[in-house]
Design an enzyme around this catalytic site. Sequence first.
Site, PDB file in Angstrom:
ATOM      1  N   ALA A  49       0.817  -1.215   0.000  1.00 12.73           N
ATOM      2  CA  ALA A  49       0.000   0.000   0.000  1.00 12.73           C
ATOM      3  C   ALA A  49       0.851   1.266   0.000  1.00 12.73           C
ATOM      4  O   ALA A  49       0.366   2.343  -0.327  1.00 12.73           O
ATOM      5  CB  ALA A  49      -0.916  -0.007   1.219  1.00 12.73           C
ATOM      6  N   LYS A  50       2.096   1.149   0.396  1.00 13.37           N
ATOM      7  CA  LYS A  50       3.035   2.281   0.423  1.00 13.37           C
ATOM      8  C   LYS A  50       2.422   3.510   1.080  1.00 13.37           C
ATOM      9  O   LYS A  50       2.516   4.624   0.559  1.00 13.37           O
ATOM     10  CB  LYS A  50       3.552   2.567  -0.988  1.00 13.37           C
ATOM     11  CG  LYS A  50       4.240   1.330  -1.598  1.00 13.37           C
ATOM     12  CD  LYS A  50       4.946   1.613  -2.896  1.00 13.37           C
ATOM     13  CE  LYS A  50       5.713   0.420  -3.419  1.00 13.37           C
ATOM     14  NZ  LYS A  50       4.883  -0.716  -3.880  1.00 13.37           N
ATOM     15  N   ARG A  51       1.803   3.298   2.240  1.00 11.44           N
ATOM     16  CA  ARG A  51       1.187   4.391   2.974  1.00 11.44           C
ATOM     17  C   ARG A  51       2.212   5.148   3.825  1.00 11.44           C
ATOM     18  O   ARG A  51       3.398   4.818   3.821  1.00 11.44           O
ATOM     19  CB  ARG A  51       0.067   3.854   3.874  1.00 11.44           C
ATOM     20  CG  ARG A  51      -1.056   3.145   3.134  1.00 11.44           C
ATOM     21  CD  ARG A  51      -1.819   4.107   2.223  1.00 11.44           C
ATOM     22  NE  ARG A  51      -3.118   3.585   1.848  1.00 11.44           N
ATOM     23  CZ  ARG A  51      -3.414   2.903   0.740  1.00 11.44           C
ATOM     24  NH1 ARG A  51      -2.481   2.642  -0.149  1.00 11.44           N
ATOM     25  NH2 ARG A  51      -4.646   2.486   0.494  1.00 11.44           N
ATOM     26  N   ASP A  54       3.951   4.973  -6.228  1.00 11.81           N
ATOM     27  CA  ASP A  54       4.395   3.611  -6.510  1.00 11.81           C
ATOM     28  C   ASP A  54       5.123   3.640  -7.842  1.00 11.81           C
ATOM     29  O   ASP A  54       5.234   4.690  -8.458  1.00 11.81           O
ATOM     30  CB  ASP A  54       3.176   2.669  -6.546  1.00 11.81           C
ATOM     31  CG  ASP A  54       3.546   1.243  -6.158  1.00 11.81           C
ATOM     32  OD1 ASP A  54       4.513   0.699  -6.718  1.00 11.81           O
ATOM     33  OD2 ASP A  54       2.861   0.677  -5.292  1.00 11.81           O
TER      34      ASP A  54
END
Lengths: 272, 272
Positions: A95-97, B99
Amino acid sequence: MTSRFLVEQIRKKESFLCIGLDTDLEKIPKHLLKEEDPIFAFNKAIIDATQHLCVAYKPNTAFYEAYGIKGWQALEKTINYINANYPEIFTIADAKRGDIGNTSTRYAKAFFEEMGFDSVTIAPYMGRDSVEPFLEFKDKHTILLALTSNKGAFDYQTKKVEGKELYKQVLETSKSYRNAENLMYVVGATKASFLAEIRNIVPNSFLLVPGVGAQGGNLKEVCEYGMNKDVGLLVNSSRGIIYASNDRHFAEAAAEKAKELQEEMSLELRRS
Amino acid sequence: MTSRFLVEQIRKKESFLCIGLDTDLEKIPKHLLKEEDPIFAFNKAIIDATQHLCVAYKPNTAFYEAYGIKGWQALEKTINYINANYPEIFTIADAKRGDIGNTSTRYAKAFFEEMGFDSVTIAPYMGRDSVEPFLEFKDKHTILLALTSNKGAFDYQTKKVEGKELYKQVLETSKSYRNAENLMYVVGATKASFLAEIRNIVPNSFLLVPGVGAQGGNLKEVCEYGMNKDVGLLVNSSRGIIYASNDRHFAEAAAEKAKELQEEMSLELRRS
Protein backbone atom coordinates in the site's frame (compact mmCIF):
# COMPACT_ATOMS: atom_id res chain seq x y z
CA MET A 1 2.12 -13.93 12.37
CA THR A 2 5.53 -14.02 14.05
CA SER A 3 8.61 -13.85 11.86
CA ARG A 4 9.75 -17.10 13.49
CA PHE A 5 6.64 -18.84 12.10
CA LEU A 6 7.38 -17.35 8.69
CA VAL A 7 10.91 -18.79 8.81
CA GLU A 8 9.47 -22.21 9.72
CA GLN A 9 7.15 -22.05 6.73
CA ILE A 10 10.05 -21.14 4.44
CA ARG A 11 12.03 -24.15 5.68
CA LYS A 12 9.04 -26.46 5.37
CA LYS A 13 8.00 -25.38 1.88
CA GLU A 14 11.58 -24.82 0.70
CA SER A 15 10.36 -21.55 -0.71
CA PHE A 16 10.63 -17.86 0.08
CA LEU A 17 8.41 -16.94 -2.83
CA CYS A 18 5.93 -14.10 -2.50
CA ILE A 19 3.33 -13.86 -5.25
CA GLY A 20 2.16 -10.37 -6.16
CA LEU A 21 -1.59 -10.26 -6.77
CA ASP A 22 -1.59 -7.23 -9.08
CA THR A 23 -4.86 -8.20 -10.68
CA ASP A 24 -5.83 -6.25 -13.77
CA LEU A 25 -9.16 -6.84 -15.55
CA GLU A 26 -7.48 -6.17 -18.87
CA LYS A 27 -5.00 -8.99 -18.39
CA ILE A 28 -7.00 -11.79 -16.80
CA PRO A 29 -8.58 -14.52 -18.96
CA LYS A 30 -11.65 -13.22 -20.77
CA HIS A 31 -13.93 -16.04 -19.59
CA LEU A 32 -13.61 -14.77 -16.01
CA LEU A 33 -15.24 -11.45 -16.89
CA LYS A 34 -18.62 -13.22 -16.75
CA GLU A 35 -18.11 -14.01 -13.05
CA GLU A 36 -19.84 -11.86 -10.46
CA ASP A 37 -16.46 -10.76 -9.10
CA PRO A 38 -13.83 -11.46 -11.77
CA ILE A 39 -10.96 -10.08 -9.68
CA PHE A 40 -11.70 -12.38 -6.76
CA ALA A 41 -12.41 -15.34 -9.06
CA PHE A 42 -8.98 -14.86 -10.63
CA ASN A 43 -7.22 -14.44 -7.27
CA LYS A 44 -8.94 -17.48 -5.76
CA ALA A 45 -7.87 -19.69 -8.67
CA ILE A 46 -4.28 -18.40 -8.53
CA ILE A 47 -4.14 -18.85 -4.75
CA ASP A 48 -5.56 -22.38 -4.79
CA ALA A 49 -3.09 -23.39 -7.50
CA THR A 50 0.03 -21.84 -5.97
CA GLN A 51 -0.41 -21.78 -2.18
CA HIS A 52 1.84 -24.81 -1.62
CA LEU A 53 4.66 -23.18 -3.59
CA CYS A 54 4.85 -19.79 -1.92
CA VAL A 55 4.92 -18.41 1.62
CA ALA A 56 3.38 -14.99 0.98
CA TYR A 57 0.84 -13.14 -1.14
CA LYS A 58 1.15 -9.44 -1.84
CA PRO A 59 -1.82 -7.63 -3.37
CA ASN A 60 -0.86 -4.14 -4.50
CA THR A 61 -3.73 -1.96 -3.30
CA ALA A 62 -3.54 0.36 -6.34
CA PHE A 63 -4.91 -2.39 -8.57
CA TYR A 64 -7.96 -2.73 -6.32
CA GLU A 65 -8.55 0.96 -5.62
CA ALA A 66 -8.60 1.62 -9.36
CA TYR A 67 -11.95 -0.23 -9.47
CA GLY A 68 -13.53 1.71 -6.60
CA ILE A 69 -15.81 -0.04 -4.11
CA LYS A 70 -15.86 -3.23 -6.20
CA GLY A 71 -12.08 -3.38 -6.15
CA TRP A 72 -11.97 -2.79 -2.41
CA GLN A 73 -14.51 -5.60 -1.94
CA ALA A 74 -12.41 -7.93 -4.08
CA LEU A 75 -9.39 -7.10 -1.93
CA GLU A 76 -11.33 -7.86 1.27
CA LYS A 77 -12.61 -11.14 -0.14
CA THR A 78 -9.08 -12.07 -1.18
CA ILE A 79 -7.50 -11.45 2.22
CA ASN A 80 -10.40 -13.18 3.97
CA TYR A 81 -10.07 -16.17 1.66
CA ILE A 82 -6.35 -16.51 2.36
CA ASN A 83 -6.80 -16.11 6.11
CA ALA A 84 -9.65 -18.63 6.24
CA ASN A 85 -8.10 -21.29 4.01
CA TYR A 86 -4.35 -20.83 4.22
CA PRO A 87 -3.68 -19.09 7.55
CA GLU A 88 -0.04 -20.24 7.38
CA ILE A 89 0.56 -17.80 4.52
CA PHE A 90 2.07 -14.39 5.24
CA THR A 91 0.06 -11.54 3.73
CA ILE A 92 1.39 -8.17 2.59
CA ALA A 93 -0.75 -5.16 1.76
CA ASP A 94 1.49 -3.39 -0.73
CA ALA A 95 0.00 0.00 0.00
CA LYS A 96 3.03 2.28 0.42
CA ARG A 97 1.19 4.39 2.97
CA GLY A 98 2.57 6.89 5.50
CA ASP A 99 1.14 9.97 7.18
CA ILE A 100 1.46 11.98 10.40
CA GLY A 101 1.13 9.99 13.63
CA ASN A 102 -2.61 9.84 14.39
CA THR A 103 -3.35 9.29 10.72
CA SER A 104 -0.81 6.48 10.37
CA THR A 105 -2.64 4.74 13.21
CA ARG A 106 -5.76 4.81 11.01
CA TYR A 107 -3.92 3.15 8.15
CA ALA A 108 -2.51 0.56 10.53
CA LYS A 109 -6.03 -0.23 11.74
CA ALA A 110 -7.29 -0.42 8.16
CA PHE A 111 -4.74 -3.04 7.11
CA PHE A 112 -3.99 -4.92 10.34
CA GLU A 113 -7.42 -4.97 12.01
CA GLU A 114 -10.14 -4.19 9.48
CA MET A 115 -8.51 -6.31 6.77
CA GLY A 116 -6.36 -8.74 8.76
CA PHE A 117 -3.12 -8.40 6.79
CA ASP A 118 0.11 -9.53 8.46
CA SER A 119 2.06 -6.60 7.07
CA VAL A 120 1.92 -3.38 5.08
CA THR A 121 4.47 -1.48 3.00
CA ILE A 122 5.25 2.08 4.15
CA ALA A 123 7.07 5.04 2.57
CA PRO A 124 9.65 6.64 4.90
CA TYR A 125 9.60 10.27 3.67
CA MET A 126 7.70 11.64 6.69
CA GLY A 127 10.09 10.09 9.22
CA ARG A 128 9.91 8.36 12.58
CA ASP A 129 6.50 9.49 13.84
CA SER A 130 4.88 8.41 10.58
CA VAL A 131 6.23 4.86 10.92
CA GLU A 132 6.15 4.08 14.66
CA PRO A 133 2.32 3.91 14.87
CA PHE A 134 2.44 0.87 12.56
CA LEU A 135 5.06 -0.84 14.75
CA GLU A 136 2.82 -0.91 17.81
CA PHE A 137 0.75 -3.82 16.53
CA LYS A 138 1.91 -7.15 17.95
CA ASP A 139 2.91 -9.81 15.40
CA LYS A 140 2.25 -7.37 12.56
CA HIS A 141 5.06 -6.18 10.31
CA THR A 142 5.89 -2.89 8.68
CA ILE A 143 7.83 -3.16 5.46
CA LEU A 144 9.66 0.12 4.95
CA LEU A 145 10.64 1.24 1.45
CA ALA A 146 14.41 1.52 1.48
CA LEU A 147 15.62 1.01 -2.08
CA THR A 148 12.96 0.57 -4.74
CA SER A 149 13.38 -1.16 -8.10
CA ASN A 150 12.34 1.69 -10.40
CA LYS A 151 14.48 4.29 -12.19
CA GLY A 152 13.27 7.00 -9.83
CA ALA A 153 15.11 5.23 -6.99
CA PHE A 154 18.17 7.12 -8.20
CA ASP A 155 16.46 10.52 -7.84
CA TYR A 156 16.71 10.67 -4.04
CA GLN A 157 17.22 7.23 -2.48
CA THR A 158 20.80 6.75 -3.67
CA LYS A 159 21.81 10.40 -3.14
CA LYS A 160 24.13 11.11 -0.24
CA VAL A 161 22.63 12.66 2.87
CA GLU A 162 25.29 13.72 5.36
CA GLY A 163 27.80 11.43 3.70
CA LYS A 164 25.57 8.38 3.38
CA GLU A 165 22.98 7.40 0.79
CA LEU A 166 19.41 8.26 1.78
CA TYR A 167 18.28 4.61 1.67
CA LYS A 168 21.07 3.72 4.10
CA GLN A 169 20.02 6.60 6.36
CA VAL A 170 16.50 5.18 6.28
CA LEU A 171 17.80 1.74 7.25
CA GLU A 172 20.08 3.11 9.98
CA THR A 173 17.62 5.47 11.63
CA SER A 174 14.77 2.98 11.51
CA LYS A 175 16.76 0.63 13.73
CA SER A 176 16.18 3.03 16.64
CA TYR A 177 12.39 3.18 16.12
CA ARG A 178 10.22 1.90 18.96
CA ASN A 179 9.41 -1.81 18.29
CA ALA A 180 11.93 -1.86 15.44
CA GLU A 181 11.83 -5.68 15.59
CA ASN A 182 8.57 -5.41 13.63
CA LEU A 183 10.35 -3.83 10.66
CA MET A 184 11.14 -5.44 7.32
CA TYR A 185 12.47 -3.61 4.25
CA VAL A 186 11.73 -3.33 0.55
CA VAL A 187 14.93 -3.67 -1.44
CA GLY A 188 14.79 -3.71 -5.23
CA ALA A 189 16.45 -6.74 -6.83
CA THR A 190 17.69 -4.76 -9.79
CA LYS A 191 20.51 -3.65 -7.49
CA ALA A 192 21.68 -6.97 -6.03
CA SER A 193 25.14 -5.50 -5.54
CA PHE A 194 23.66 -3.12 -2.97
CA LEU A 195 22.38 -6.08 -0.94
CA ALA A 196 25.69 -6.86 0.76
CA GLU A 197 25.87 -3.37 2.20
CA ILE A 198 22.23 -3.49 3.21
CA ARG A 199 22.83 -6.78 5.04
CA ASN A 200 25.61 -5.10 7.00
CA ILE A 201 23.18 -2.48 8.26
CA VAL A 202 20.21 -4.78 8.96
CA PRO A 203 21.70 -8.26 9.40
CA ASN A 204 18.62 -9.85 10.98
CA SER A 205 15.69 -8.26 9.18
CA PHE A 206 13.55 -9.74 6.45
CA LEU A 207 14.02 -8.11 3.06
CA LEU A 208 11.16 -8.05 0.59
CA VAL A 209 12.74 -8.15 -2.85
CA PRO A 210 10.51 -7.16 -5.75
CA GLY A 211 11.67 -7.15 -9.30
CA VAL A 212 12.81 -10.75 -9.77
CA GLY A 213 11.23 -11.63 -13.07
CA ALA A 214 9.53 -8.81 -14.97
CA GLN A 215 11.81 -6.17 -13.50
CA GLY A 216 14.97 -8.13 -14.30
CA GLY A 217 16.50 -9.21 -10.98
CA ASN A 218 18.59 -12.33 -10.58
CA LEU A 219 17.61 -14.83 -7.88
CA LYS A 220 21.06 -16.32 -7.43
CA GLU A 221 22.69 -12.94 -6.84
CA VAL A 222 19.92 -11.91 -4.49
CA CYS A 223 20.53 -15.03 -2.39
CA GLU A 224 24.30 -14.65 -2.47
CA TYR A 225 24.21 -11.15 -1.06
CA GLY A 226 20.90 -11.02 0.77
CA MET A 227 20.36 -14.31 2.58
CA ASN A 228 21.03 -14.53 6.32
CA LYS A 229 21.00 -17.45 8.77
CA ASP A 230 17.19 -17.33 8.99
CA VAL A 231 16.91 -16.90 5.20
CA GLY A 232 15.66 -13.33 5.73
CA LEU A 233 14.32 -13.01 2.20
CA LEU A 234 10.93 -12.82 0.58
CA VAL A 235 11.34 -12.66 -3.17
CA ASN A 236 8.34 -11.40 -5.07
CA SER A 237 7.14 -12.16 -8.54
CA SER A 238 3.86 -10.78 -9.85
CA ARG A 239 3.21 -10.63 -13.60
CA GLY A 240 5.67 -13.42 -14.43
CA ILE A 241 3.50 -15.84 -12.46
CA ILE A 242 -0.09 -14.63 -12.50
CA TYR A 243 -0.15 -13.76 -16.21
CA ALA A 244 1.81 -16.83 -17.37
CA SER A 245 -1.19 -17.67 -19.56
CA ASN A 246 -4.57 -16.11 -20.14
CA ASP A 247 -6.51 -19.11 -21.35
CA ARG A 248 -8.65 -21.50 -19.28
CA HIS A 249 -5.54 -23.13 -17.84
CA PHE A 250 -4.14 -19.88 -16.43
CA ALA A 251 -3.97 -21.19 -12.87
CA GLU A 252 -2.00 -24.30 -13.84
CA ALA A 253 0.33 -22.12 -15.92
CA ALA A 254 0.83 -19.83 -12.91
CA ALA A 255 1.59 -22.85 -10.74
CA GLU A 256 4.21 -24.03 -13.24
CA LYS A 257 5.98 -20.68 -13.16
CA ALA A 258 5.76 -20.59 -9.37
CA LYS A 259 7.14 -24.14 -9.25
CA GLU A 260 10.16 -23.09 -11.35
CA LEU A 261 10.97 -20.32 -8.92
CA GLN A 262 10.31 -22.55 -5.89
CA GLU A 263 12.74 -25.13 -7.24
CA GLU A 264 15.44 -22.51 -7.77
CA MET A 265 14.79 -21.32 -4.23
CA SER A 266 15.01 -24.85 -2.88
CA LEU A 267 18.45 -25.18 -4.47
CA GLU A 268 19.58 -21.89 -2.98
CA LEU A 269 18.35 -22.94 0.46
CA ARG A 270 20.30 -26.21 0.27
CA ARG A 271 23.39 -24.38 -0.94
CA SER A 272 23.33 -21.90 1.96
CA MET B 1 -10.66 21.97 -12.47
CA THR B 2 -8.08 24.41 -13.83
CA SER B 3 -5.95 26.31 -11.35
CA ARG B 4 -7.17 29.52 -12.99
CA PHE B 5 -10.73 28.62 -11.97
CA LEU B 6 -9.51 27.91 -8.44
CA VAL B 7 -7.91 31.36 -8.28
CA GLU B 8 -11.19 32.93 -9.44
CA GLN B 9 -13.07 31.11 -6.69
CA ILE B 10 -10.57 32.33 -4.11
CA ARG B 11 -11.03 35.95 -5.27
CA LYS B 12 -14.81 35.58 -5.34
CA LYS B 13 -15.18 33.95 -1.92
CA GLU B 14 -12.31 35.93 -0.39
CA SER B 15 -11.09 32.66 1.02
CA PHE B 16 -8.31 30.18 0.41
CA LEU B 17 -9.58 27.87 3.11
CA CYS B 18 -9.41 24.12 2.66
CA ILE B 19 -11.42 22.08 5.17
CA GLY B 20 -9.99 18.70 6.09
CA LEU B 21 -12.69 16.05 6.34
CA ASP B 22 -10.85 13.74 8.76
CA THR B 23 -14.04 12.17 10.00
CA ASP B 24 -13.71 9.98 13.06
CA LEU B 25 -16.71 8.06 14.48
CA GLU B 26 -15.35 8.59 17.98
CA LYS B 27 -15.40 12.36 17.61
CA ILE B 28 -18.61 13.10 15.73
CA PRO B 29 -21.83 13.94 17.64
CA LYS B 30 -23.36 10.85 19.21
CA HIS B 31 -26.81 11.40 17.69
CA LEU B 32 -25.36 10.82 14.22
CA LEU B 33 -24.38 7.26 15.07
CA LYS B 34 -28.02 6.24 14.54
CA GLU B 35 -27.84 7.31 10.89
CA GLU B 36 -27.39 4.64 8.22
CA ASP B 37 -24.05 6.20 7.22
CA PRO B 38 -22.87 8.40 10.10
CA ILE B 39 -19.64 9.44 8.34
CA PHE B 40 -21.48 10.72 5.28
CA ALA B 41 -24.23 12.31 7.39
CA PHE B 42 -21.55 14.24 9.30
CA ASN B 43 -19.66 15.26 6.14
CA LYS B 44 -22.83 16.36 4.37
CA ALA B 45 -23.85 18.59 7.28
CA ILE B 46 -20.35 20.10 7.52
CA ILE B 47 -20.19 20.67 3.76
CA ASP B 48 -23.64 22.30 3.53
CA ALA B 49 -22.78 24.61 6.43
CA THR B 50 -19.30 25.64 5.25
CA GLN B 51 -19.22 25.44 1.44
CA HIS B 52 -19.60 29.22 0.99
CA LEU B 53 -16.62 29.87 3.28
CA CYS B 54 -14.03 27.58 1.76
CA VAL B 55 -12.71 26.75 -1.70
CA ALA B 56 -11.54 23.18 -1.07
CA TYR B 57 -12.34 20.01 0.86
CA LYS B 58 -9.66 17.48 1.71
CA PRO B 59 -10.74 14.09 3.03
CA ASN B 60 -7.77 12.15 4.38
CA THR B 61 -8.25 8.65 2.99
CA ALA B 62 -6.82 6.96 6.12
CA PHE B 63 -9.91 7.95 8.11
CA TYR B 64 -12.15 6.22 5.57
CA GLU B 65 -10.01 3.14 4.94
CA ALA B 66 -9.95 2.48 8.68
CA TYR B 67 -13.65 1.56 8.41
CA GLY B 68 -13.19 -0.83 5.48
CA ILE B 69 -15.81 -1.00 2.73
CA LYS B 70 -18.22 1.22 4.68
CA GLY B 71 -15.57 3.90 4.99
CA TRP B 72 -14.73 3.68 1.31
CA GLN B 73 -18.44 4.01 0.48
CA ALA B 74 -18.71 7.07 2.71
CA LEU B 75 -15.75 8.60 0.88
CA GLU B 76 -17.37 7.96 -2.50
CA LYS B 77 -20.66 9.43 -1.34
CA THR B 78 -18.82 12.48 -0.01
CA ILE B 79 -16.93 13.23 -3.22
CA ASN B 80 -20.05 12.58 -5.30
CA TYR B 81 -22.06 14.91 -3.07
CA ILE B 82 -19.53 17.72 -3.44
CA ASN B 83 -19.22 17.27 -7.21
CA ALA B 84 -22.99 17.17 -7.70
CA ASN B 85 -23.90 20.08 -5.43
CA TYR B 86 -20.83 22.30 -5.27
CA PRO B 87 -18.83 21.64 -8.45
CA GLU B 88 -17.00 24.94 -7.98
CA ILE B 89 -15.17 23.44 -4.98
CA PHE B 90 -11.69 22.00 -5.43
CA THR B 91 -11.35 18.50 -3.99
CA ILE B 92 -8.22 16.89 -2.61
CA ALA B 93 -7.79 13.19 -1.87
CA ASP B 94 -5.20 13.34 0.88
CA ALA B 95 -3.90 9.86 0.15
CA LYS B 96 -0.10 10.27 0.10
CA ARG B 97 0.23 7.56 -2.54
CA GLY B 98 3.17 6.79 -4.81
CA ASP B 99 4.39 3.61 -6.51
CA ILE B 100 6.30 2.50 -9.61
CA GLY B 101 5.03 3.83 -12.94
CA ASN B 102 2.28 1.45 -14.06
CA THR B 103 1.00 1.20 -10.50
CA SER B 104 0.91 4.97 -10.01
CA THR B 105 -1.33 5.11 -13.08
CA ARG B 106 -3.75 2.86 -11.18
CA TYR B 107 -3.82 5.21 -8.22
CA ALA B 108 -4.34 8.15 -10.56
CA LYS B 109 -7.32 6.38 -12.12
CA ALA B 110 -8.70 5.53 -8.69
CA PHE B 111 -8.74 9.13 -7.51
CA PHE B 112 -9.16 11.15 -10.72
CA GLU B 113 -11.53 8.92 -12.70
CA GLU B 114 -13.21 6.39 -10.42
CA MET B 115 -13.74 8.96 -7.63
CA GLY B 116 -13.63 12.27 -9.49
CA PHE B 117 -11.24 14.15 -7.22
CA ASP B 118 -9.50 17.23 -8.63
CA SER B 119 -6.22 16.35 -6.94
CA VAL B 120 -4.32 13.84 -4.85
CA THR B 121 -1.37 14.09 -2.47
CA ILE B 122 1.73 12.07 -3.40
CA ALA B 123 4.92 11.08 -1.55
CA PRO B 124 8.10 11.75 -3.56
CA TYR B 125 10.42 9.03 -2.20
CA MET B 126 10.25 6.85 -5.34
CA GLY B 127 11.18 9.69 -7.69
CA ARG B 128 10.20 10.97 -11.11
CA ASP B 129 8.61 7.86 -12.65
CA SER B 130 6.38 7.42 -9.60
CA VAL B 131 4.97 10.95 -9.94
CA GLU B 132 4.74 11.61 -13.69
CA PRO B 133 1.87 9.14 -14.28
CA PHE B 134 -0.33 11.37 -12.09
CA LEU B 135 0.61 14.47 -14.08
CA GLU B 136 -0.77 13.13 -17.34
CA PHE B 137 -4.38 13.78 -16.37
CA LYS B 138 -5.68 17.04 -17.79
CA ASP B 139 -7.01 19.59 -15.27
CA LYS B 140 -6.09 17.25 -12.41
CA HIS B 141 -3.47 18.21 -9.85
CA THR B 142 -0.77 16.30 -8.04
CA ILE B 143 0.17 17.71 -4.67
CA LEU B 144 3.66 16.54 -3.85
CA LEU B 145 4.80 16.25 -0.24
CA ALA B 146 7.73 18.61 0.11
CA LEU B 147 7.93 19.68 3.74
CA THR B 148 5.46 18.08 6.12
CA SER B 149 4.26 19.52 9.42
CA ASN B 150 5.23 16.64 11.72
CA LYS B 151 8.39 16.14 13.81
CA GLY B 152 9.58 13.40 11.46
CA ALA B 153 9.97 16.06 8.74
CA PHE B 154 13.37 16.72 10.31
CA ASP B 155 14.48 13.09 9.91
CA TYR B 156 15.12 13.28 6.16
CA GLN B 157 13.30 16.21 4.54
CA THR B 158 15.47 18.94 6.03
CA LYS B 159 18.72 16.98 5.75
CA LYS B 160 21.17 18.15 3.11
CA VAL B 161 21.44 16.09 -0.06
CA GLU B 162 24.34 17.20 -2.23
CA GLY B 163 24.44 20.53 -0.44
CA LYS B 164 20.71 21.24 -0.47
CA GLU B 165 17.91 20.10 1.83
CA LEU B 166 16.00 17.09 0.53
CA TYR B 167 12.68 18.98 0.41
CA LYS B 168 14.34 21.63 -1.78
CA GLN B 169 15.76 18.89 -4.01
CA VAL B 170 12.22 17.53 -4.33
CA LEU B 171 10.91 20.98 -5.30
CA GLU B 172 13.76 21.63 -7.75
CA THR B 173 13.74 18.29 -9.53
CA SER B 174 9.95 18.15 -9.78
CA LYS B 175 10.01 21.31 -11.90
CA SER B 176 11.50 19.28 -14.74
CA TYR B 177 8.80 16.57 -14.59
CA ARG B 178 6.64 16.13 -17.67
CA ASN B 179 3.45 18.25 -17.23
CA ALA B 180 4.97 19.92 -14.16
CA GLU B 181 2.32 22.65 -14.46
CA ASN B 182 -0.06 20.17 -12.80
CA LEU B 183 2.02 20.11 -9.61
CA MET B 184 1.20 21.69 -6.28
CA TYR B 185 3.12 21.14 -3.03
CA VAL B 186 2.40 20.30 0.60
CA VAL B 187 4.30 22.66 2.87
CA GLY B 188 3.80 22.44 6.63
CA ALA B 189 2.79 25.72 8.24
CA THR B 190 4.77 25.01 11.39
CA LYS B 191 7.77 26.21 9.42
CA ALA B 192 6.52 29.47 7.94
CA SER B 193 10.07 30.78 7.86
CA PHE B 194 10.87 28.14 5.24
CA LEU B 195 8.13 29.50 2.98
CA ALA B 196 10.16 32.40 1.59
CA GLU B 197 12.81 30.02 0.29
CA ILE B 198 10.17 27.67 -1.07
CA ARG B 199 8.56 30.55 -2.95
CA ASN B 200 11.91 31.30 -4.57
CA ILE B 201 12.04 27.76 -5.95
CA VAL B 202 8.38 27.44 -7.02
CA PRO B 203 7.15 31.03 -7.46
CA ASN B 204 3.99 30.15 -9.38
CA SER B 205 2.76 26.93 -7.80
CA PHE B 206 -0.05 26.44 -5.35
CA LEU B 207 1.08 25.44 -1.87
CA LEU B 208 -1.21 23.36 0.31
CA VAL B 209 -0.46 24.37 3.86
CA PRO B 210 -1.69 22.02 6.58
CA GLY B 211 -1.17 22.69 10.23
CA VAL B 212 -2.84 26.06 10.66
CA GLY B 213 -4.90 25.51 13.78
CA ALA B 214 -4.39 22.20 15.60
CA GLN B 215 -0.80 21.87 14.45
CA GLY B 216 0.12 25.42 15.45
CA GLY B 217 0.76 27.38 12.26
CA ASN B 218 0.20 31.12 11.97
CA LEU B 219 -1.95 32.38 9.10
CA LYS B 220 -0.41 35.83 8.94
CA GLU B 221 3.12 34.51 8.62
CA VAL B 222 2.04 31.95 6.05
CA CYS B 223 0.57 34.73 3.91
CA GLU B 224 3.55 37.03 4.38
CA TYR B 225 6.01 34.43 3.10
CA GLY B 226 3.85 32.16 0.97
CA MET B 227 1.40 34.29 -1.04
CA ASN B 228 2.09 35.04 -4.68
CA LYS B 229 0.33 37.25 -7.25
CA ASP B 230 -2.34 34.56 -7.80
CA VAL B 231 -2.62 33.94 -4.05
CA GLY B 232 -1.05 30.49 -4.57
CA LEU B 233 -2.14 29.19 -1.19
CA LEU B 234 -4.62 26.69 0.12
CA VAL B 235 -4.58 26.72 3.90
CA ASN B 236 -6.07 23.67 5.54
CA SER B 237 -7.81 23.31 8.87
CA SER B 238 -9.37 20.02 9.89
CA ARG B 239 -10.11 19.32 13.56
CA GLY B 240 -10.29 23.00 14.53
CA ILE B 241 -13.32 23.37 12.27
CA ILE B 242 -15.11 20.04 12.00
CA TYR B 243 -14.93 19.25 15.72
CA ALA B 244 -15.70 22.77 16.96
CA SER B 245 -18.66 21.26 18.83
CA ASN B 246 -20.11 17.79 19.13
CA ASP B 247 -23.68 18.63 20.04
CA ARG B 248 -26.66 18.98 17.70
CA HIS B 249 -25.36 22.37 16.51
CA PHE B 250 -22.00 20.97 15.34
CA ALA B 251 -22.43 22.19 11.76
CA GLU B 252 -23.19 25.76 12.79
CA ALA B 253 -20.22 25.69 15.18
CA ALA B 254 -18.00 24.46 12.33
CA ALA B 255 -19.32 27.28 10.12
CA GLU B 256 -18.45 29.82 12.80
CA LYS B 257 -14.87 28.57 13.02
CA ALA B 258 -14.61 28.52 9.24
CA LYS B 259 -16.01 32.04 9.12
CA GLU B 260 -13.31 33.27 11.54
CA LEU B 261 -10.59 31.87 9.29
CA GLN B 262 -12.29 33.16 6.14
CA GLU B 263 -12.43 36.67 7.61
CA GLU B 264 -8.73 36.55 8.50
CA MET B 265 -8.05 35.37 4.95
CA SER B 266 -10.16 38.16 3.50
CA LEU B 267 -8.04 40.69 5.39
CA GLU B 268 -4.84 39.09 4.15
CA LEU B 269 -6.12 39.16 0.56
CA ARG B 270 -6.93 42.86 0.81
CA ARG B 271 -3.59 43.58 2.38
CA SER B 272 -1.66 41.82 -0.41
